[in-house]
Each structure stands twice: as structure tokens, then as C-alpha cells.
Design a protein around this motif. Structure first.
Motif, PDB file in Angstrom:
ATOM      1  N   PRO A   1      62.810   9.346  23.967  1.00 49.80           N
ATOM      2  CA  PRO A   1      62.728   8.661  25.581  1.00 49.80           C
ATOM      3  C   PRO A   1      63.683   8.723  25.940  1.00 49.80           C
ATOM      4  O   PRO A   1      64.216   9.165  26.914  1.00 49.80           O
ATOM      5  CB  PRO A   1      61.679   7.783  26.042  1.00 49.80           C
ATOM      6  N   SER A   2      64.805   7.921  25.394  1.00 46.99           N
ATOM      7  CA  SER A   2      66.304   7.491  26.316  1.00 46.99           C
ATOM      8  C   SER A   2      67.022   8.617  26.136  1.00 46.99           C
ATOM      9  O   SER A   2      68.075   9.021  26.756  1.00 46.99           O
ATOM     10  CB  SER A   2      66.934   6.228  24.832  1.00 46.99           C
ATOM     11  N   THR A   3      67.109   9.683  25.649  1.00 50.32           N
ATOM     12  CA  THR A   3      67.548  10.951  25.402  1.00 50.32           C
ATOM     13  C   THR A   3      66.804  11.768  26.618  1.00 50.32           C
ATOM     14  O   THR A   3      67.654  12.867  27.143  1.00 50.32           O
ATOM     15  CB  THR A   3      67.391  12.371  23.900  1.00 50.32           C
ATOM     16  N   LEU A   4      65.674  11.265  27.423  1.00 47.27           N
ATOM     17  CA  LEU A   4      65.664  11.929  29.260  1.00 47.27           C
ATOM     18  C   LEU A   4      66.102  11.601  30.208  1.00 47.27           C
ATOM     19  O   LEU A   4      66.385  10.404  29.673  1.00 47.27           O
ATOM     20  CB  LEU A   4      63.927  11.901  28.772  1.00 47.27           C
TER      21      LEU A   4
ATOM     22  N   SER B   1      68.758  20.343  21.206  1.00 46.73           N
ATOM     23  CA  SER B   1      69.428  21.710  22.181  1.00 46.73           C
ATOM     24  C   SER B   1      68.199  22.309  23.534  1.00 46.73           C
ATOM     25  O   SER B   1      69.588  22.879  24.186  1.00 46.73           O
ATOM     26  CB  SER B   1      68.874  23.486  20.651  1.00 46.73           C
ATOM     27  N   HIS B   2      67.553  22.511  23.401  1.00 48.79           N
ATOM     28  CA  HIS B   2      66.714  22.358  24.294  1.00 48.79           C
ATOM     29  C   HIS B   2      66.837  21.896  25.756  1.00 48.79           C
ATOM     30  O   HIS B   2      67.641  21.857  26.491  1.00 48.79           O
ATOM     31  CB  HIS B   2      64.430  22.839  24.307  1.00 48.79           C
ATOM     32  N   LEU B   3      66.385  20.480  25.232  1.00 42.86           N
ATOM     33  CA  LEU B   3      67.063  19.240  26.277  1.00 42.86           C
ATOM     34  C   LEU B   3      68.122  19.545  26.649  1.00 42.86           C
ATOM     35  O   LEU B   3      68.775  20.134  28.052  1.00 42.86           O
ATOM     36  CB  LEU B   3      66.579  18.014  25.936  1.00 42.86           C
ATOM     37  N   ARG B   4      69.162  20.014  25.783  1.00 37.62           N
ATOM     38  CA  ARG B   4      70.907  20.047  26.437  1.00 37.62           C
ATOM     39  C   ARG B   4      71.418  20.716  27.310  1.00 37.62           C
ATOM     40  O   ARG B   4      71.586  20.621  28.812  1.00 37.62           O
ATOM     41  CB  ARG B   4      71.305  19.793  24.980  1.00 37.62           C
ATOM     42  N   ALA B   5      70.356  22.164  26.617  1.00 38.35           N
ATOM     43  CA  ALA B   5      69.676  23.087  28.327  1.00 38.35           C
ATOM     44  C   ALA B   5      69.516  22.694  29.228  1.00 38.35           C
ATOM     45  O   ALA B   5      70.335  23.384  30.443  1.00 38.35           O
ATOM     46  CB  ALA B   5      69.901  25.108  27.687  1.00 38.35           C
ATOM     47  N   LYS B   6      68.666  22.068  29.393  1.00 40.13           N
ATOM     48  CA  LYS B   6      68.242  21.561  30.913  1.00 40.13           C
ATOM     49  C   LYS B   6      69.071  20.606  31.513  1.00 40.13           C
ATOM     50  O   LYS B   6      69.159  20.623  32.950  1.00 40.13           O
ATOM     51  CB  LYS B   6      66.706  20.953  30.450  1.00 40.13           C
ATOM     52  N   LEU B   7      69.256  19.790  30.775  1.00 41.44           N
ATOM     53  CA  LEU B   7      70.291  18.786  31.340  1.00 41.44           C
ATOM     54  C   LEU B   7      71.718  19.057  31.810  1.00 41.44           C
ATOM     55  O   LEU B   7      72.437  18.877  32.504  1.00 41.44           O
ATOM     56  CB  LEU B   7      70.243  18.010  29.819  1.00 41.44           C
ATOM     57  N   PHE B   8      72.104  20.606  30.989  1.00 43.23           N
ATOM     58  CA  PHE B   8      73.393  21.016  32.093  1.00 43.23           C
ATOM     59  C   PHE B   8      73.093  21.740  33.044  1.00 43.23           C
ATOM     60  O   PHE B   8      73.754  21.450  33.968  1.00 43.23           O
ATOM     61  CB  PHE B   8      73.757  22.205  30.783  1.00 43.23           C
ATOM     62  N   GLN B   9      71.862  22.358  33.763  1.00 45.10           N
ATOM     63  CA  GLN B   9      71.567  22.746  34.792  1.00 45.10           C
ATOM     64  C   GLN B   9      70.758  21.682  36.072  1.00 45.10           C
ATOM     65  O   GLN B   9      71.845  21.471  36.626  1.00 45.10           O
ATOM     66  CB  GLN B   9      70.380  23.946  34.297  1.00 45.10           C
TER      67      GLN B   9
ATOM     68  N   SER C   1      71.321  17.925  35.845  1.00 45.86           N
ATOM     69  CA  SER C   1      71.579  16.498  34.988  1.00 45.86           C
ATOM     70  C   SER C   1      73.072  16.139  34.641  1.00 45.86           C
ATOM     71  O   SER C   1      72.832  15.373  33.301  1.00 45.86           O
ATOM     72  CB  SER C   1      70.691  15.343  34.590  1.00 45.86           C
ATOM     73  N   PRO C   2      74.009  17.576  34.755  1.00 47.21           N
ATOM     74  CA  PRO C   2      75.434  17.542  33.915  1.00 47.21           C
ATOM     75  C   PRO C   2      76.187  16.203  33.878  1.00 47.21           C
ATOM     76  O   PRO C   2      76.759  15.659  32.696  1.00 47.21           O
ATOM     77  CB  PRO C   2      75.845  18.423  34.272  1.00 47.21           C
ATOM     78  N   GLU C   3      75.483  14.884  34.694  1.00 46.91           N
ATOM     79  CA  GLU C   3      76.085  13.564  34.830  1.00 46.91           C
ATOM     80  C   GLU C   3      75.405  12.863  33.847  1.00 46.91           C
ATOM     81  O   GLU C   3      76.204  12.687  32.742  1.00 46.91           O
ATOM     82  CB  GLU C   3      76.305  13.435  36.082  1.00 46.91           C
ATOM     83  N   PHE C   4      74.237  13.117  33.476  1.00 46.11           N
ATOM     84  CA  PHE C   4      73.002  12.326  32.536  1.00 46.11           C
ATOM     85  C   PHE C   4      74.251  12.577  31.265  1.00 46.11           C
ATOM     86  O   PHE C   4      74.195  12.467  30.135  1.00 46.11           O
ATOM     87  CB  PHE C   4      71.514  12.525  32.327  1.00 46.11           C
ATOM     88  N   LEU C   5      74.052  13.933  30.874  1.00 43.95           N
ATOM     89  CA  LEU C   5      74.486  14.967  29.513  1.00 43.95           C
ATOM     90  C   LEU C   5      75.685  14.376  29.138  1.00 43.95           C
ATOM     91  O   LEU C   5      75.745  13.950  28.312  1.00 43.95           O
ATOM     92  CB  LEU C   5      74.329  16.232  30.082  1.00 43.95           C
ATOM     93  N   ALA C   6      77.052  13.892  30.600  1.00 46.27           N
ATOM     94  CA  ALA C   6      77.588  14.199  29.983  1.00 46.27           C
ATOM     95  C   ALA C   6      77.977  12.465  29.431  1.00 46.27           C
ATOM     96  O   ALA C   6      78.720  11.765  28.695  1.00 46.27           O
ATOM     97  CB  ALA C   6      78.870  13.605  31.312  1.00 46.27           C
ATOM     98  N   GLU C   7      77.539  11.732  30.102  1.00 49.51           N
ATOM     99  CA  GLU C   7      77.218   9.978  29.754  1.00 49.51           C
ATOM    100  C   GLU C   7      76.521   9.680  28.516  1.00 49.51           C
ATOM    101  O   GLU C   7      77.045   8.685  27.812  1.00 49.51           O
ATOM    102  CB  GLU C   7      76.273   8.914  31.157  1.00 49.51           C
ATOM    103  N   HIS C   8      75.615  11.090  28.158  1.00 49.77           N
ATOM    104  CA  HIS C   8      74.876  10.806  26.415  1.00 49.77           C
ATOM    105  C   HIS C   8      75.340  11.390  26.302  1.00 49.77           C
ATOM    106  O   HIS C   8      74.504  12.084  24.781  1.00 49.77           O
ATOM    107  CB  HIS C   8      73.509  10.473  26.688  1.00 49.77           C
ATOM    108  N   ALA C   9      77.022  11.619  25.976  1.00 52.04           N
ATOM    109  CA  ALA C   9      77.254  13.223  25.143  1.00 52.04           C
ATOM    110  C   ALA C   9      77.118  12.500  23.795  1.00 52.04           C
ATOM    111  O   ALA C   9      76.092  13.445  22.516  1.00 52.04           O
ATOM    112  CB  ALA C   9      78.101  13.285  25.242  1.00 52.04           C
ATOM    113  N   ALA C  10      77.388  11.349  23.104  1.00 48.76           N
ATOM    114  CA  ALA C  10      77.604  10.948  21.781  1.00 48.76           C
ATOM    115  C   ALA C  10      76.059  11.256  21.082  1.00 48.76           C
ATOM    116  O   ALA C  10      75.916  11.492  20.250  1.00 48.76           O
ATOM    117  CB  ALA C  10      78.020   9.620  21.822  1.00 48.76           C
TER     118      ALA C  10
END
Length: 154
Positions: A8-11, A107-115, A117-126
Motif C-alpha cells: 500500500p505504500s506504493t499507492l 507498470s500499470h501503477l506507474r502509468a496511472k501515477l504519471f497521469q 500524481s506525477p509528484e508522488f511518482l517523483a517522490e517514490h521513484a526509487a
């Protein structure tokens, strides 16, 4: 319905709230409290568990714990079969999930976050750029070799 195998921390906030709501719906289905979604393929892994109600309760508890750590108030009393101390100590058999499925979900989650929540994606990139060697998994699941699960709609 999306019942993420990922931790859940990835969401992001929207994903965590949606997962909570969908897992509550899954709980209602597994408890026979609704006629809808009874044949949803993502429920198969819970239905085949030796203790389906406890499994969905543990799944919900993992989401609720993450929400609490972020300062959200997800009502834990809505979890009908919350994990007891014996199961929390490892008494509940984990549900296997394949590396292929985890990779697909990531991969599915990254695509959703890109659209959304790009800030969340950047913060959790690692974490979100993880490979098969380390993909964060929900505590109910254990990663095993294999391709995308048969129940997944690709």
C-alpha cells in the motif's frame, strides 16, 4: 475492481482510498452480503484461500495501517475479520503472487501515477522503479516466480 498486490505504500492518496473502498466491496462479496461482483477474477485468490474472510481482513488491515501512517482515518471497525494476534504473528498462510503479476501491476501503477500524481511518482521513484529482485508486496502476499496471473485482465 483493483486489489493491488503491491504494498500500500506504493499507492498515492487516490489509489489508497480506491483500494480501501474496493477491498471493502470484496469483503462484502466474500461474506455473501452482495450479489454483485461475485465472479470478479481478482477475488479468486481470496476465495481459494483456506480462510477467505481472514485473508480479506488481513488485506484491509494492511491498507488501513498504511493510511494511519499517513495521517488518514480509515475506519478499522469496518474490517469484519481483522487479523488477531496469532495470525498477525504469521499464522495466516500468505497468498502467492507471481513476479510477472507484480511487474504488470507496477507498470500499470506507474502509468496511472504519471497521469494523476506525477509528484508522488517523483517522490517514490526509487521504489516504483523496482525490479523483480525487489518489488514491495502487500504483507498478505508472497512473491513467487511466474508470469502474469491467469485472473488478470491484460
Amino acid at each position: 475492481m483493483r486489489l493491488w498486490s503491491l504494498h500500500p505504500s506504493t499507492l498515492d492518496r487516490q489509489g489508497l482510498v480506491a483500494c480501501w473502498r474496493e477491498a471493502l466491496l470484496a469483503q462484502a462479496v466474500l461474506l455473501g452480503r452482495t450479489r454483485g461482483y461475485t465472479a470478479h477474477p481478482q477475488l479468486d485468490r481470496f476465495k481459494t484461500h483456506a480462510h477467505p474472510e481472514a485473508a480479506i481482513g488481513t488485506y484491509l488491515a494492511g491498507i488501513q495501517e498504511e493510511a494511519t501512517s499517513r495521517g488518514y482515518r480509515f475506519d478499522a471497525t469496518r474490517i469484519v475479520h481483522a487479523p488477531d494476534s496469532d495470525r498477525a504473528a504469521g499464522g495466516l498462510e500468505p497468498i502467492p503472487v507471481t513476479f510477472g503479476q507484480l511487474g504488470f501491476e507496477l507498470s500499470h501503477l506507474r502509468a496511472k501515477l504519471f497521469q494523476r500524481s506525477p509528484e508522488f511518482l517523483a517522490e517514490h521513484a526509487a521504489v516504483l522503479d523496482a525490479t523483480d529482485e525487489f518489488i514491495p508486496v502487500h504483507p498478505l502476499f508472497c512473491a513467487v516466480p511466474g508470469t502474469i496471473e491467469a485472473w488478470e485482465r491484460t
